[in-house]
Design an enzyme around this catalytic site. Structure first.
Site, PDB file in Angstrom:
ATOM      1  N   GLN A 102      52.826  33.965  38.284  1.00  0.00           N
ATOM      2  CA  GLN A 102      52.628  35.213  39.028  1.00  0.00           C
ATOM      3  C   GLN A 102      52.328  36.376  38.071  1.00  0.00           C
ATOM      4  O   GLN A 102      52.721  37.516  38.329  1.00  0.00           O
ATOM      5  CB  GLN A 102      53.852  35.529  39.883  1.00  0.00           C
ATOM      6  CG  GLN A 102      53.928  34.728  41.168  1.00  0.00           C
ATOM      7  CD  GLN A 102      52.775  35.055  42.129  1.00  0.00           C
ATOM      8  OE1 GLN A 102      52.230  36.152  42.131  1.00  0.00           O
ATOM      9  NE2 GLN A 102      52.399  34.084  42.937  1.00  0.00           N
ATOM     10  N   SER A 103      51.638  36.095  36.985  1.00  0.00           N
ATOM     11  CA  SER A 103      51.349  37.126  35.995  1.00  0.00           C
ATOM     12  C   SER A 103      50.490  38.264  36.561  1.00  0.00           C
ATOM     13  O   SER A 103      49.408  38.033  37.100  1.00  0.00           O
ATOM     14  CB  SER A 103      50.614  36.477  34.812  1.00  0.00           C
ATOM     15  OG  SER A 103      50.011  37.469  34.007  1.00  0.00           O
ATOM     16  N   ASN A 104      50.990  39.489  36.425  1.00  0.00           N
ATOM     17  CA  ASN A 104      50.202  40.666  36.808  1.00  0.00           C
ATOM     18  C   ASN A 104      49.045  40.874  35.843  1.00  0.00           C
ATOM     19  O   ASN A 104      47.962  41.316  36.230  1.00  0.00           O
ATOM     20  CB  ASN A 104      51.081  41.920  36.803  1.00  0.00           C
ATOM     21  CG  ASN A 104      52.177  41.847  37.844  1.00  0.00           C
ATOM     22  OD1 ASN A 104      51.909  41.624  39.016  1.00  0.00           O
ATOM     23  ND2 ASN A 104      53.422  42.021  37.420  1.00  0.00           N
TER      24      ASN A 104
END
Ligand SMILES: *Cc1c(COP(=O)(O)O)cnc(C)c1O
Length: 334
Positions: free
Chosen positions: A74-76
């Site tokens: 879920q890396s921004n």
């Protein structure tokens, strides 16, 4: 004014600085202000786009046509890179840690796919060999006649540091306009680039005390990381006079690692309660991985009386709303 290296205009800036008066009076501590870096863009929301303005300018100058980067599932940062790559007509390949899962991807991962990024997911055991994974995909794209650019986790490298050195100039101006001299600037620290930039700006622009709320590693890790990144930054941009005059040895790093909780990307019910409180009382949406954890930690420090003498304190909202969407089942909403 500082001379900056080449920079693209990708973020909506300057972002607003806003007081949270209802929350502040409920707490009875200093007036809390929020630097709204969640407003840097609808889908490029958050702090990563500020770093990428400099990183991608350099990639284009070097003739790159492909971006390879990495992060959690879920890396921004990966989502921002996927979107910006599409905006610039560059190919994007993401090396992600974790499982994709069977169902339709959620949150940031959904946007990665939507923006047409190539996604490779690796279990932790394989992801640990990150250098080899980067080298593998570098060779892959080179063999196709492409020119890839590898961006480290979070965009926290000697070029990405510029993002928050530049943001600090905005902050100095924001404080002047608001007529405040805040006691501290507080924000979430994950890969370290945001705090490295703001820490450098204490020396470069006279920014007040900067406190990073760690969301993963401990204080010793981050202190070493800031020094390393700022030494590399100074070396690389030595031709800029203010950079040459900068001493990485004289920086003061303040990292509070008491609010990490159960682990990276895992938040306690108290953090989710703070997220609900900020949303309902002020219309500010925080996330459980970064901004909500850091904000909760800041409120706890205020409750302990650690900012009793301060009249104003500034929280940098570094974004993360899509990470909240991916954990909406934990947010206490039924
Ligand atoms: C990446 C990130 C951070 C941490 O910033 P670093 O520069 O990696 O330390 C904070 N908040 C959000 C929402 C992020 O995506």
């Amino acid at each position: 004014m500082m001379k900056f290296p080449p920079r693209l205009t990708l973020a909506q800036r300057p972002t607003p600085l806003q007081p949270l008066d209802r929350l502040s009076s409920e707490l009875g501590g200093p007036r809390i202000w929020v630097k709204r870096d969640d407003l840097t863009g609808a889908v490029t929301t958050g702090n990563k786009v500020r770093k990428l303005e400099f990183i991608l300018a350099r990639a284009l100058d070097e003739g790159c046509d492909t971006l390879i980067t990495c992060g959690g599932i879920q890396s921004n940062h990966c989502r921002a890179t996927a979107i910006l790559g599409a905006q610039l007509g560059m190919k994007v390949h993401l090396i992600l840690r974790g499982e994709r899962g069977e169902s339709v991807p959620e949150g940031n991962l959904f946007l990665d796919y939507l923006a047409g990024a190539e996604v490779s997911c690796y279990p932790l055991r394989e992801y640990r060999q990150l250098d080899q994974l980067f080298a593998h995909w570098q060779r892959h794209y080179q063999s196709q006649g492409r020119k890839p650019c590898s961006i480290p986790v979070g965009g926290s490298d000697h070029t990405g540091v510029w993002g928050y050195i530049a943001c600090a100039e905005e902050l100095v101006n924001d404080f002047q306009v608001a007529g405040i001299s805040p006691a501290a600037i507080v924000h979430a620290t994950g890969s370290g680039g945001t705090q490295a930039g703001l820490t450098a700006a204490m020396q470069l622009s006279g920014l007040p005390r900067v406190i990073g709320m760690a969301v993963c590693d401990d204080e010793a890790y981050f202190t070493a990381k800031f020094r390393e990144d700022l030494a590399a930054w100074r070396e690389f941009y030595l031709d800029i006079p203010q950079v040459a005059a900068f001493s990485p040895d004289k920086i003061t790093c303040e990292v509070n690692d008491s609010y990490i909780g159960p682990g990276y990307a895992i938040a306690t019910d108290e953090v989710f309660a703070t997220i609900r409180q900020a949303a309902s009382l002020e219309g500010i949406v925080l996330d459980p991985v970064y901004s909500g954890k850091a904000f909760h930690g800041m409120l706890e420090e205020i409750r302990k009386g650690n900012f009793a003498a301060a009249s104003d304190i500034v929280f940098v909202h570094t974004g993360g709303v899509f990470g909240l969407m991916a954990q909406r089942d934990r947010a206490g909403i039924r």
